[in-house]
Structure formats: C-alpha cells, structure tokens
Design an enzyme around this catalytic site. Structure first.
Site, PDB file in Angstrom:
ATOM      1  N   SER A 250       0.796  -1.236   0.000  1.00 39.79           N
ATOM      2  CA  SER A 250       0.000   0.000   0.000  1.00 39.79           C
ATOM      3  C   SER A 250       0.823   1.278   0.000  1.00 39.79           C
ATOM      4  CB  SER A 250      -0.961   0.015   1.184  1.00 39.79           C
ATOM      5  OG  SER A 250      -2.203  -0.510   0.821  1.00 39.79           O
TER       6      SER A 250
ATOM      7  N   LYS B  40       0.015   3.661  -2.710  1.00 41.04           N
ATOM      8  CA  LYS B  40      -1.042   4.670  -2.589  1.00 41.04           C
ATOM      9  C   LYS B  40      -0.469   6.054  -2.341  1.00 41.04           C
ATOM     10  CE  LYS B  40      -4.756   1.567  -1.071  1.00 41.04           C
ATOM     11  NZ  LYS B  40      -4.069   0.311  -0.769  1.00 41.04           N
TER      12      LYS B  40
ATOM     13  N   SER C 160      -6.371   2.532   4.046  1.00 38.27           N
ATOM     14  CA  SER C 160      -5.738   1.915   2.884  1.00 38.27           C
ATOM     15  C   SER C 160      -6.775   1.273   1.968  1.00 38.27           C
ATOM     16  CB  SER C 160      -4.693   0.884   3.316  1.00 38.27           C
ATOM     17  OG  SER C 160      -3.694   0.748   2.347  1.00 38.27           O
TER      18      SER C 160
ATOM     19  N   LYS D 182       2.499   6.219   5.833  1.00 37.81           N
ATOM     20  CA  LYS D 182       1.684   5.167   5.238  1.00 37.81           C
ATOM     21  C   LYS D 182       2.185   3.790   5.656  1.00 37.81           C
ATOM     22  CE  LYS D 182      -1.736   4.033   2.588  1.00 37.81           C
ATOM     23  NZ  LYS D 182      -1.921   2.877   3.487  1.00 37.81           N
TER      24      LYS D 182
END
Length: 390
Positions: free
Chosen positions: A51, A54, A111, A214
C-alpha cells in the site's frame, strides 16, 4: 506485550557503525531538510510496495486538485472492478459514488483498495493506464527504481517494485509539494456513511513526533512502513520494507528514528519548513500498544476486517423511523443470541419520491453469519434477508 524500551536496547546491541543489522528487511532514513540519506541497508533493493503505492496515487490526486482537474467534492463512480477489490476497502457497491475527499481519507486512513482503484480509473481510464502514469510521474520525482502497475499496490505478479530509498523520496515529495494536504496523513480515523473507520498506523500513537505517512501489507511484500518524524526542528523520513510482522516493522522503524534523529540537522530559521506540527519533546515510546500481527491493512486474500462488517440483515422497510426502531427492539433478542455485537440501524431510503426507513442489524463479518441470524429471526416469525453492507 513486549517492553518497547527493552526492544530498543536489544536492537542497539546488534547495530554496527556501518548500519543497522536487519538483513531480513530493507530500510532507508532520509534527512528531509537537507535531502541527505543518513543511513540505509538494502535501500536500493527492489521489493513490492504494497500500500505504499497509494502514496503515489495520493500525490497524483493532490496534483489533479491543485491543477483544477479534480475538486474535493467531485463524485467518483465506483466501477465493478473497483468494488470487488479485497479488503481493506470502503465496501461501496458498483455504480455508487464517493467524493474525492472520501476517497482520499479512505486511502490514507484505512488503505482502501476500492477507493484507490476508483480514483485511478477516474483519472486515467483504467488501473493499468494509471499505473503507467504513476511510474512516469515517479521518474520525474527521482524514483529511479520504481514501477507501478495499479493504484492500490495489490500484488500484480512481478510488475510492481520499489525501493526504500524511492519511497522515502516520495514521502519527501508529498511534504514538499503538498504541505497542506500532507496534514491529512496524521488523521487517526474518519467517519464514512455513519461508520467510524479507524486507521492502523500505530507508530503515530506510540512515538512522539511521528505524523504519518503510510502503512502497507501483502503476503508478497511483507509489512511495509513509511514514517515521517518531526521533532525539535528536525525532520526525518524513514522507510522499512519487508517486515515479518507489523509489530517488528514498527519496532525497527522506532529504533531507526531514535538512532538517526540526533543526526538530522535543524532547519535554519530563515528557511521555510514543511513541518505540519509544532515541535514536540524528544521522542519516547508510549505504553498500551494495540495488538497487531494481523493483516488488517490490505492483503493478497480476503479476510474479515476487525471492527467492520461486510454483511447486514434487513427485517423491513417502514414508513416512519419510530416504527423501524420499535421493530428492531422486538427483534434484538434473537439476533444477539447469534451475534452479540450486532448493532441496530435505521437507514432512510427514498424511492420514487417516497421515503422509507430500513430496519437493519449490522455487525456480520460474512454472509454465513448474517444467514444464521436470519434463521433465528424466522423461527420467531420475523421476515429477514441478508444484504451486503453499503
């Protein structure tokens, strides 16, 4: 629960003057103010981003907002392709819409894979086209060894790869180019359609001065983390890729921030800072950490998301909210004999200008669980159907 301070001592014991001994992961620590890497181990080794991809989806989203191609309140249609992404996600039905702000919050905090796919399709026409856009923009930002193939970071064969160094540079680009939007990375939770959705960037809650960025997990990538430390006028960005568990990943990031925090240069007063928060005291571990080691971020296979239901049951749609509430009160006992945590909901819906109130129970992790509750209700002469949660 392992004592965090003891973990730091043990970690320091295996450290060397050349770097931290952690052959099972790749890591890099960047002085965000000078643009200098303070340390790394396997920092240029390519690994799946999970993720952390992202971060680039969000960068391109912020760029589109800045350039006027998107607005925060624009509605994004969620395609069937986006809706069937594995958790974590917002659980939006095909053809439904979400706002750009909801998509951004969903990507940052939980997420959300369906939100990432929807944004990518909206901006580029398809996930694959958006992946190419991500890769091209990344090259211009200096991500020399990164290739994206989709906006979520879900495993796509060997097509997606990045490095700890590249992810640190991407984190710096987010702070530098979108300082206002970067504040969103410090959000611990958000409310989506009446449901509180909590994030799982646990290092923000256990280490003073960490303000994002993140988390990521897939079985192919392991546990990944990009973190930003802003303390006493110093800013670091650390990246750990390939952790064995969420806890071990977080412990290693904390040890790296502790080790290199003193090496970051304070920013001279005459220079603008990207800092999102006022300086805070020297970092210290917090107590009472939540249990982890569960793939709650995203994964290569479906799994129930703790604290969030995929299925509901509906008893009726009635002409008034009060009538729906009375029916739910009568039906509560048989439902909770099957699922003690079921929550009664009254959801208004409008069809052909007429408003009805759905009497529903929420809190079922799969269709089988919802079906068992319906069976219990039918034994008590209640009508019941199982429905996917909106």
């Amino acid at each position: 629960m392992r004592n965090f301070c003891a973990a730091l001592v043990a970690f320091a014991t295996v450290s060397s003057s050349a770097g931290v001994a952690m052959a099972d992961v790749s890591w890099a620590v960047l002085d965000a103010d000078r643009g200098v890497f303070l340390g790394q181990d396997g920092g240029s080794r390519t690994r799946p981003p999970a993720s952390l991809a992202k971060m680039m989806t969000l960068y391109l989203t912020f760029e589109a907002i800045r350039d006027g191609r998107l607005r925060w309140d624009d509605r994004i249609v969620v395609s069937r392709n986006a809706s069937i992404k594995i958790p974590t996600k917002l659980w939006v039905k095909p053809g439904d819409t979400i706002s750009v702000r909801e998509a951004v919050d969903g990507m940052i905090i939980i997420s959300a894979n369906d939100a990432a796919a929807a944004i990518g399709e909206h901006l580029a026409g398809s996930e694959a086209a958006f992946g190419r856009m991500m890769t091209q923009r990344g090259k211009r930002l200096g991500l020399k060894n990164t290739v994206f193939s989709n906006p979520s970071g879900l495993t796509d064969g060997r097509k997606q790869a990045t490095t700890a160094r590249d992810m640190a540079l991407l984190g710096l680009a987010l702070q530098r180019d979108f300082p206002k939007e970067y504040r969103l990375f410090s959000q611990p939770s958000f409310v989506f359609r009446g449901k509180l959705r909590k994030g799982h960037n646990n290092l923000m809650y256990r280490y003073d001065g960490v303000d994002g960025i993140k988390t990521g997990f897939t079985s192919a990538a392991g546990y990944n983390l990009a973190s930003s430390l802003n303390v006493n006028g110093r800013r670091l960005i650390g990246v750990v890729l390939g952790g064995k568990t969420a806890r071990k990943r977080d412990d290693r990031m904390a040890a790296l921030l502790t080790r290199f925090g003193g090496q970051a240069a304070p920013v001279p007063a005459r220079q603008p800072q990207i800092a999102m928060q006022a300086p805070v005291p020297a970092p210290r571990p917090a107590v009472g950490l939540a249990a982890d080691d569960v793939p709650i971020e995203q994964g290569d296979g479906g799994f129930p998301v703790p604290g969030f239901s995929a299925w509901q049951i509906q008893i009726a749609a009635l002409p008034s909210r009060a009538a729906a509430r009375r029916l739910l009160d009568k039906a509560a006992a048989p439902v909770r004999s099957v699922e003690a945590g079921a929550t009664a909901l009254v959801e208004p819906t409008t069809t052909k200008g007429k408003t009805l109130y759905r009497a529903r129970f929420d809190g079922f992790v799969d269709r089988n669980a919802a079906g068992r509750a319906c069976a219990a209700l039918k034994q008590r002469k209640f009508d019941c159907i199982a429905v996917a949660a909106p």
